[in-house]
Design a protein around this motif. Structure first.
Motif, PDB file in Angstrom:
ATOM      1  N   ALA A   3      51.721  48.142  49.374  1.00 37.19           N
ATOM      2  CA  ALA A   3      53.185  48.179  49.305  1.00 37.19           C
ATOM      3  C   ALA A   3      53.790  46.871  49.803  1.00 37.19           C
ATOM      4  O   ALA A   3      54.733  46.332  49.203  1.00 37.19           O
ATOM      5  CB  ALA A   3      53.713  49.346  50.129  1.00 37.19           C
ATOM      6  N   ALA A   4      53.233  46.332  50.886  1.00 35.30           N
ATOM      7  CA  ALA A   4      53.728  45.062  51.427  1.00 35.30           C
ATOM      8  C   ALA A   4      53.452  43.918  50.463  1.00 35.30           C
ATOM      9  O   ALA A   4      54.284  43.020  50.292  1.00 35.30           O
ATOM     10  CB  ALA A   4      53.086  44.783  52.786  1.00 35.30           C
ATOM     11  N   LEU A   5      52.283  43.949  49.809  1.00 40.75           N
ATOM     12  CA  LEU A   5      51.938  42.918  48.840  1.00 40.75           C
ATOM     13  C   LEU A   5      52.918  42.894  47.679  1.00 40.75           C
ATOM     14  O   LEU A   5      53.297  41.824  47.183  1.00 40.75           O
ATOM     15  CB  LEU A   5      50.522  43.134  48.303  1.00 40.75           C
ATOM     16  CG  LEU A   5      49.361  42.531  49.105  1.00 40.75           C
ATOM     17  CD1 LEU A   5      48.036  42.887  48.446  1.00 40.75           C
ATOM     18  CD2 LEU A   5      49.500  41.019  49.217  1.00 40.75           C
ATOM     19  N   GLU A   6      53.326  44.062  47.238  1.00 43.07           N
ATOM     20  CA  GLU A   6      54.253  44.156  46.109  1.00 43.07           C
ATOM     21  C   GLU A   6      55.597  43.515  46.430  1.00 43.07           C
ATOM     22  O   GLU A   6      56.298  43.044  45.535  1.00 43.07           O
ATOM     23  CB  GLU A   6      54.451  45.622  45.716  1.00 43.07           C
ATOM     24  CG  GLU A   6      53.265  46.242  45.005  1.00 43.07           C
ATOM     25  CD  GLU A   6      52.979  45.564  43.669  1.00 43.07           C
ATOM     26  OE1 GLU A   6      53.934  45.260  42.944  1.00 43.07           O
ATOM     27  OE2 GLU A   6      51.795  45.322  43.379  1.00 43.07           O
ATOM     28  N   ARG A   7      55.948  43.511  47.703  1.00 43.49           N
ATOM     29  CA  ARG A   7      57.237  42.942  48.106  1.00 43.49           C
ATOM     30  C   ARG A   7      57.199  41.418  48.213  1.00 43.49           C
ATOM     31  O   ARG A   7      58.241  40.769  48.322  1.00 43.49           O
ATOM     32  CB  ARG A   7      57.690  43.539  49.444  1.00 43.49           C
ATOM     33  CG  ARG A   7      58.048  45.031  49.360  1.00 43.49           C
ATOM     34  CD  ARG A   7      58.760  45.487  50.614  1.00 43.49           C
ATOM     35  NE  ARG A   7      57.905  45.468  51.781  1.00 43.49           N
ATOM     36  CZ  ARG A   7      57.150  46.485  52.190  1.00 43.49           C
ATOM     37  NH1 ARG A   7      57.143  47.615  51.482  1.00 43.49           N
ATOM     38  NH2 ARG A   7      56.406  46.398  53.266  1.00 43.49           N
ATOM     39  N   LEU A   8      55.999  40.842  48.190  1.00 45.67           N
ATOM     40  CA  LEU A   8      55.860  39.388  48.274  1.00 45.67           C
ATOM     41  C   LEU A   8      56.121  38.740  46.921  1.00 45.67           C
ATOM     42  O   LEU A   8      55.868  39.333  45.874  1.00 45.67           O
ATOM     43  CB  LEU A   8      54.447  39.007  48.736  1.00 45.67           C
ATOM     44  CG  LEU A   8      54.012  39.450  50.138  1.00 45.67           C
ATOM     45  CD1 LEU A   8      52.585  38.987  50.396  1.00 45.67           C
ATOM     46  CD2 LEU A   8      54.947  38.915  51.214  1.00 45.67           C
ATOM     47  N   SER A   9      56.595  37.520  46.940  1.00 46.53           N
ATOM     48  CA  SER A   9      56.727  36.761  45.701  1.00 46.53           C
ATOM     49  C   SER A   9      55.340  36.324  45.245  1.00 46.53           C
ATOM     50  O   SER A   9      54.368  36.378  46.016  1.00 46.53           O
ATOM     51  CB  SER A   9      57.609  35.531  45.925  1.00 46.53           C
ATOM     52  OG  SER A   9      56.946  34.594  46.767  1.00 46.53           O
ATOM     53  N   SER A  10      55.233  35.862  43.990  1.00 41.62           N
ATOM     54  CA  SER A  10      53.924  35.421  43.500  1.00 41.62           C
ATOM     55  C   SER A  10      53.414  34.237  44.315  1.00 41.62           C
ATOM     56  O   SER A  10      52.214  34.124  44.577  1.00 41.62           O
ATOM     57  CB  SER A  10      54.022  35.052  42.013  1.00 41.62           C
ATOM     58  OG  SER A  10      54.963  34.003  41.817  1.00 41.62           O
ATOM     59  N   ARG A  11      54.313  33.358  44.727  1.00 46.18           N
ATOM     60  CA  ARG A  11      53.891  32.227  45.551  1.00 46.18           C
ATOM     61  C   ARG A  11      53.356  32.701  46.903  1.00 46.18           C
ATOM     62  O   ARG A  11      52.345  32.190  47.400  1.00 46.18           O
ATOM     63  CB  ARG A  11      55.062  31.270  45.758  1.00 46.18           C
ATOM     64  CG  ARG A  11      55.444  30.474  44.521  1.00 46.18           C
ATOM     65  CD  ARG A  11      56.655  29.595  44.772  1.00 46.18           C
ATOM     66  NE  ARG A  11      57.006  28.800  43.611  1.00 46.18           N
ATOM     67  CZ  ARG A  11      58.058  28.004  43.531  1.00 46.18           C
ATOM     68  NH1 ARG A  11      58.885  27.910  44.592  1.00 46.18           N
ATOM     69  NH2 ARG A  11      58.308  27.315  42.443  1.00 46.18           N
ATOM     70  N   GLN A  12      54.036  33.657  47.495  1.00 41.22           N
ATOM     71  CA  GLN A  12      53.593  34.171  48.796  1.00 41.22           C
ATOM     72  C   GLN A  12      52.233  34.851  48.688  1.00 41.22           C
ATOM     73  O   GLN A  12      51.393  34.712  49.577  1.00 41.22           O
ATOM     74  CB  GLN A  12      54.634  35.144  49.344  1.00 41.22           C
ATOM     75  CG  GLN A  12      55.917  34.489  49.804  1.00 41.22           C
ATOM     76  CD  GLN A  12      56.995  35.498  50.171  1.00 41.22           C
ATOM     77  OE1 GLN A  12      57.087  36.576  49.566  1.00 41.22           O
ATOM     78  NE2 GLN A  12      57.810  35.164  51.157  1.00 41.22           N
ATOM     79  N   ARG A  13      52.007  35.567  47.581  1.00 35.76           N
ATOM     80  CA  ARG A  13      50.713  36.231  47.399  1.00 35.76           C
ATOM     81  C   ARG A  13      49.593  35.213  47.233  1.00 35.76           C
ATOM     82  O   ARG A  13      48.503  35.362  47.793  1.00 35.76           O
ATOM     83  CB  ARG A  13      50.761  37.169  46.187  1.00 35.76           C
ATOM     84  CG  ARG A  13      51.534  38.451  46.436  1.00 35.76           C
ATOM     85  CD  ARG A  13      51.261  39.481  45.356  1.00 35.76           C
ATOM     86  NE  ARG A  13      51.769  39.075  44.058  1.00 35.76           N
ATOM     87  CZ  ARG A  13      52.992  39.336  43.619  1.00 35.76           C
ATOM     88  NH1 ARG A  13      53.844  40.005  44.387  1.00 35.76           N
ATOM     89  NH2 ARG A  13      53.373  38.949  42.409  1.00 35.76           N
ATOM     90  N   ARG A  14      49.852  34.154  46.451  1.00 30.81           N
ATOM     91  CA  ARG A  14      48.826  33.131  46.246  1.00 30.81           C
ATOM     92  C   ARG A  14      48.540  32.375  47.540  1.00 30.81           C
ATOM     93  O   ARG A  14      47.390  32.076  47.869  1.00 30.81           O
ATOM     94  CB  ARG A  14      49.261  32.174  45.137  1.00 30.81           C
ATOM     95  CG  ARG A  14      49.047  32.733  43.737  1.00 30.81           C
ATOM     96  CD  ARG A  14      49.609  31.808  42.679  1.00 30.81           C
ATOM     97  NE  ARG A  14      51.006  32.121  42.391  1.00 30.81           N
ATOM     98  CZ  ARG A  14      51.904  31.240  41.996  1.00 30.81           C
ATOM     99  NH1 ARG A  14      51.583  29.968  41.863  1.00 30.81           N
ATOM    100  NH2 ARG A  14      53.140  31.603  41.747  1.00 30.81           N
TER     101      ARG A  14
END
Length: 491
Positions: free
Chosen positions: A459-470
């Motif tokens: 759930a927390a990952l889904e809230r991140l932007s693509s840049r934040q996830r990378r």
């Protein structure tokens, strides 16, 4: 891209224009078998992609042959990116997926300005070696009459390029702190600007009938640098030429650059005198995406040069660097007296003559990849006063045989706990110092667990932007390597 083995680390910032200039290629190899090739069918892709259809028609016109067992897809349900290739049928190992005639390749010798670029070659020399190709791309990309227009039109909007060099500096520095990427990008941007200002711009001004600085701007030049970083290939040299210091210039390879990357790839690009061929390297099931490899690359390299990452769990090529300076700081901390401190400084002066101040030791999940360099550094930093004096008098150590395999084993993750106590202590403290560079004073365990908890929270990952996830994949992969190193070198 240059295929590197795990024992051949790539430094964080090279003394050339692009701090990690690595271009795609695979070693020359003839396919073990092939099957019937056909010209591109007119409707193997979704009808909604007119640009892709134009490109496929262009491929047909230039003699690019696509197997009837694969098709190009623009569906994110089938591929990991906007474009990709998917198996239409089961594919055996060694089958040719497509063949590209050399006349369809785009580089400085095939572009319409090739004669001019060759004539003025000496004025276009640079540390990157990319200027001729970039000038050719500036011309072809902005020309409505370009032979490669249907190919280049697939990248009509360079705004989609999301390399860290296009992130706001504040975001890049905060999200990628400690990873080495912000420093590498700063070097890239400085050198790109310098190359454009000192070499490219004066050349364009001398040839106003071909280039226009108002059209061929620094911004477009920078975007094309990213384009070359992410999509170009480099032809491997023959064995007889491998000792030459200069590498083959990069080239754009239509169709081949549409394949995406995973470390566990299922296809490789092969070079023959007349053409380039994409060949399966293992069985590929119907419906499976066809993946090329960009080489054995850590996530920080993938993000820096290509704008994406693999999962930190699945990328077996991930690495983390320990700067040489951190090993020196660890030695300083180990000094118990003023005389010990003076001895550390003497050792450091010797080591600085052997390695660069901004050098680093590269570690993977399996141990140190720069084991010989680390072995030498530890020998120097742990010399006694008498050994240091003898080293200086003799201008080095007396020749002694050292088994490379034994050194590699000693610095493997299994061998680290068995190292000399003094060596182990320096590696331990240097790893801790490096790990702390990712944060703002937090303890090592806190730095690792914060990102690990985030990565495991869907759930927390889904809230991140693509840049934040990378950025998270890069940070966490490196932190876990360093933390494991800390654990394996505890006293």
């Amino acid at each position: 891209m240059v295929h590197r083995t795990p024992a051949e680390p790539i430094p964080r910032a090279l003394e050339q224009l692009f701090s990690t200039l690595i271009l795609k290629h695979t070693h020359f190899q003839f396919p073990t078998r092939s099957f019937r090739l056909q010209r591109l069918p007119p409707a193997e892709v979704e009808a909604g992609s007119e640009l892709l259809q134009d490109f496929l028609r262009w491929c047909d016109s230039v003699g690019l042959l696509l197997s009837d067992k694969v098709y190009v897809s623009v569906s994110r349900e089938e591929t990991v990116a906007d474009y990709g290739m998917v198996a239409k049928d089961n594919i055996a190992e060694g089958e040719v997926l497509f063949t590209i005639p050399r006349s369809a390749l785009l580089h400085q010798e095939t572009a319409k300005v090739s004669t001019l670029l060759k004539k003025e070659k000496s004025s276009l020399e640079s540390s990157s070696g990319w200027v001729p190709l970039l000038l050719a791309l500036l011309c072809e990309y902005t020309s409505s009459q370009s032979q490669w227009k249907p190919y280049l039109s697939l990248w009509s909007d360079f705004e989609k390029l999301d390399h860290p060099m296009f992130w706001p500096k504040e975001e890049r520095d905060s999200q990628l702190k400690g990873t080495g990427i912000p420093e590498a990008v700063d070097t890239d941007l400085f050198n790109i600007r310098q190359e454009y200002t000192d070499i490219v711009l004066p050349f364009m001004i001398r040839h106003p009938d071909v280039w226009n600085p108002d059209t061929h701007t620094l911004e477009l030049y920078t975007q094309l640098v990213a384009f070359v970083m992410a999509y170009s290939f480099q032809e491997p040299k023959e064995e007889d030429d491998e000792e030459e210091k200069t590498s083959s210039p990069p080239m754009m390879v239509p169709m081949a650059d549409m394949l995406n990357h995973v470390s566990n790839h299922n296809a490789n690009l092969e070079f023959t005198p007349d053409s380039l061929k994409m060949v399966s390297v293992r069985h590929i099931n119907k419906g499976e995406e066809v993946f090329n490899t960009y080489g054995q690359m850590a996530n920080w390299q993938l993000l820096h040069m290509y704008g994406f990452t693999e999962s930190y769990l699945s990328n077996n090529n991930d690495t983390a660097d320990i700067p040489v300076f951190c090993l020196y700081k660890a030695a300083q901390q180990d000094a118990q007296s003023d005389s010990d401190g003076e001895l550390v400084e003497g050792r450091w002066e010797v080591l600085r003559q052997m390695v660069k101040d901004n050098g680093a030791f590269v570690f993977s999940k399996h141990g140190c990849l720069t084991d010989s360099e680390l072995h030498t550094a530890l020998k120097v930093l742990c010399m006694s006063k008498e050994e240091l004096s003898e080293f200086k008098d003799n201008e080095g150590w007396e020749e002694e045989y050292e088994d490379d395999d034994e050194i590699s084993q000693a610095f493997s993750i299994e061998g680290l706990p068995k190292l000399k106590a003094s060596w182990k202590r320096l590696i331990h403290e240097a790893a801790r110092l490096t790990l702390r560079s990712y944060g703002d004073g937090e303890m090592e365990e806190t730095l690792v667990n914060g990102d690990r908890v985030l990565a495991e929270d869907k759930a927390a990952l889904e809230r991140l932007s693509s840049r934040q996830r990378r950025a998270l994949q890069v940070r966490l992969g490196q932190k876990l390597i360093l933390y494991r190193l800390v654990e394996h070198t505890k006293s």
